[in-house]
Design an enzyme around this catalytic site. Structure first.
Site, PDB file in Angstrom:
ATOM      1  CE1 TYR A   1      -4.231   1.028  -0.313  1.00 43.38           C
ATOM      2  CE2 TYR A   1      -4.484  -1.143   0.677  1.00 43.38           C
ATOM      3  CZ  TYR A   1      -5.020  -0.075  -0.033  1.00 43.38           C
ATOM      4  OH  TYR A   1      -6.311  -0.122  -0.453  1.00 43.38           O
TER       5      TYR A   1
ATOM      6  CB  THR B   1      -3.486   4.205 -22.401  1.00 44.06           C
ATOM      7  OG1 THR B   1      -3.111   4.087 -23.771  1.00 44.06           O
ATOM      8  CG2 THR B   1      -4.913   4.720 -22.315  1.00 44.06           C
TER       9      THR B   1
ATOM     10  CE  LYS C   1      -6.169   2.693 -25.557  1.00 44.35           C
ATOM     11  NZ  LYS C   1      -7.207   3.726 -25.760  1.00 44.35           N
TER      12      LYS C   1
HETATM   13  C1  LIG Z   1      -8.257   4.109 -24.945  1.00 43.34           C
HETATM   14  C2  LIG Z   1      -8.602   5.541 -24.742  1.00 43.34           C
HETATM   15  C3  LIG Z   1      -8.919   6.052 -23.470  1.00 43.34           C
HETATM   16  C4  LIG Z   1      -9.185   5.191 -22.264  1.00 43.34           C
HETATM   17  O1  LIG Z   1      -8.244   4.328 -21.868  1.00 43.34           O
HETATM   18  P1  LIG Z   1      -8.634   3.141 -20.839  1.00 43.34           P
HETATM   19  O2  LIG Z   1      -7.330   2.702 -20.325  1.00 43.34           O
HETATM   20  O3  LIG Z   1      -9.383   2.126 -21.638  1.00 43.34           O
HETATM   21  O4  LIG Z   1      -9.511   3.727 -19.767  1.00 43.34           O
HETATM   22  C5  LIG Z   1      -9.094   7.414 -23.344  1.00 43.34           C
HETATM   23  N1  LIG Z   1      -9.006   8.226 -24.408  1.00 43.34           N
HETATM   24  C6  LIG Z   1      -8.746   7.771 -25.650  1.00 43.34           C
HETATM   25  C7  LIG Z   1      -8.668   8.729 -26.781  1.00 43.34           C
HETATM   26  C8  LIG Z   1      -8.554   6.413 -25.865  1.00 43.34           C
HETATM   27  O5  LIG Z   1      -8.322   5.960 -27.100  1.00 43.34           O
END
Ligand SMILES: *Cc1c(COP(=O)(O)O)cnc(C)c1O
Length: 424
Positions: free
Chosen positions: A51, A232, A235
């Site tokens: 934590y 993120t 991706k």
């Molecule tokens: C994927 C995405 C998000 C959200 O990401 P998560 O990790 O799925 O919550 C936010 N904004 C855009 C433009 C995205 O493509």
């Protein structure tokens, strides 16, 4: 998976099946990627036991000396990667990162400009079913319907809407838009109407890190671009599932407070450790090469699909993703049918609305494809041409026999390109 298969064979068997799926099908979902084995190892580390509410040097619990160093390392690497005065690496996901930025920069009911959802924007950009659309007054800008620059971002519309609505914040960035967005003119519009600029780089963060997409924090002139950039880490950046925020000094304090204690509890330090690993990888020369290959592969796949008779939204791509309009290929073929057929053939992608789509968001007239994951496996332009041709073969024939034949070819192709972290 030695221990797990002994302790919990039921769950272990599911992981084996998913590993097999990832290894034997083509991953063309534009928001997915394969992490390195090092990122996987950090994600599965003992840091999950700790934590650490608060920030390095300011924790609510004891025992955080090592965790502080882990999180500080991640922060320093994120700052270096994006040339950012400030970074926060705690957001659990992209949606949380956006929520924290809104919580810090807006009051409930404030007007905000963002890209329309049916033209490329994300749920957190003001969808009525998302907290963003329920708490704030989002107004959507879109893409041009007519030539010239059909389906490219409509900056005139954005400027008109900004002057009409006086937004507190302009959100830039998208989840299904195949072109580079230059922040320069948007910064000027925002300054004119007194708005802040948030660039949501969820999709393109890896391309920014690789130097194949402009860094939205800074304009080419060296002046300030976006005030804050959310992204993120899973991706194109190729790290663990999660997110981070970078920005200029004057938003730092408010957003740190919004992430914790405003929105989240204890940070996921195992994920933060894996983010640190991914930031280091993304700073390497080989990642710059990766970014270039991702875009080259997308452009080759786009050309291959176009040669097969598909129309590309906006006429092509500058990034890792392609939006296909199925109507020229076959007016009877919708996105849902195409997605299901390709899924059966081992080609994994998603249906997507195209701008001004006459079909519903559940059916759609489009497909979205991305090359980040396949490029990680080592596939190049020759394989992209083959993938384009396999997609066209399935969607032209639409018979069980052809789907079976392509499934076999996909298996053979995948066997030659095993993703990192799935080698065993
Ligand atoms: C994927 C995405 C998000 C959200 O990401 P998560 O990790 O799925 O919550 C936010 N904004 C855009 C433009 C995205 O493509």
């Amino acid at each position: 998976m030695g221990v797990l298969s002994k302790e919990d064979p039921e769950l272990a068997a599911l992981l084996v099946r998913e590993q097999e799926r990832q290894r034997s099908t083509l991953q063309l979902i534009a928001s997915e990627n394969f992490t390195s084995a090092a990122v996987l190892e950090a994600t599965g580390s003992v840091l999950t036991n700790k934590y650490a509410e608060g920030y390095p040097g300011r924790r609510y619990y004891g025992g955080n000396a090592v965790v502080d160093e882990v999180e500080s390392l991640a922060i320093e690497r994120a700052r270096a990667l994006f040339r950012a005065p400030w970074a926060n690496v705690q957001p659990h996901a992209g949606a949380n990162a956006n929520a924290a930025a809104y919580l810090a920069l807006l009051a409930p009911g404030d007007p905000v400009l963002a890209m329309r959802l049916d033209q490329g924007g994300h749920l957190t950009h003001g969808s009525p079913v998302n907290f963003s659309g329920q708490l704030y007054r989002f107004v959507g800008y879109g893409v041009r319907q007519e030539d010239p620059n059909r389906e490219w971002l409509d900056l005139d519309q954005l400027a008109d809407l900004a002057r009409a609505h006086h937004p507190r914040l302009i959100v830039v960035g998208a989840t299904a838009y195949p072109r580079v967005i230059d922040v320069t003119p948007i910064r000027a519009i925002a300054d004119e109407v007194g708005a802040r600029v948030l660039f949501d780089a969820a999709h393109v963060a890896g391309l920014i890190a690789a130097g194949v997409y402009p860094n939205p924090l800074w304009l080419a002139s060296g002046e300030r671009g976006a005030d804050v950039v959310t992204f993120t880490t899973h991706k194109t950046l190729r790290g663990p599932r999660g997110a981070a925020i970078v920005g200029h000094e004057d938003v730092a304090k408010a957003i740190d407070k919004a992430v914790f204690p405003g929105l989240q509890g204890g940070p996921l330090e195992h994920a933060i450790a894996a983010k640190a690993v991914a930031f280091r990888e993304a700073a390497s020369p080989s990642f710059r090469d990766y970014g270039r290959r991702v875009v080259a592969n997308a452009q080759t796949l786009a050309a291959s699909l176009e040669a097969e008779g598909f129309r590309l939204v906006s006429g092509g791509t500058d990034v890792h993703l392609i939006l296909v309009d199925l109507r020229d290929f076959d007016p009877e073929l919708d996105g849902k049918t195409a997605q299901d057929l390709l899924d059966a053939a081992g080609i994994t992608l998603n249906r997507n609305q195209i701008p001004f789509d006459p079909r519903s968001p559940f059916v759609t007239s489009g497909l979205r494809l991305g090359t980040a994951a396949l490029t990680t496996t080592g596939m190049g332009e020759e394989e992209m041409k083959r993938v384009g041709s396999l997609i066209a073969t399935v969607l032209r024939a639409r018979t069980d026999e052809v789907v079976r034949e392509v499934r076999q070819q996909v298996r053979e192709l995948c066997a030659a390109f095993v993703p990192p972290g799935l080698a065993s």
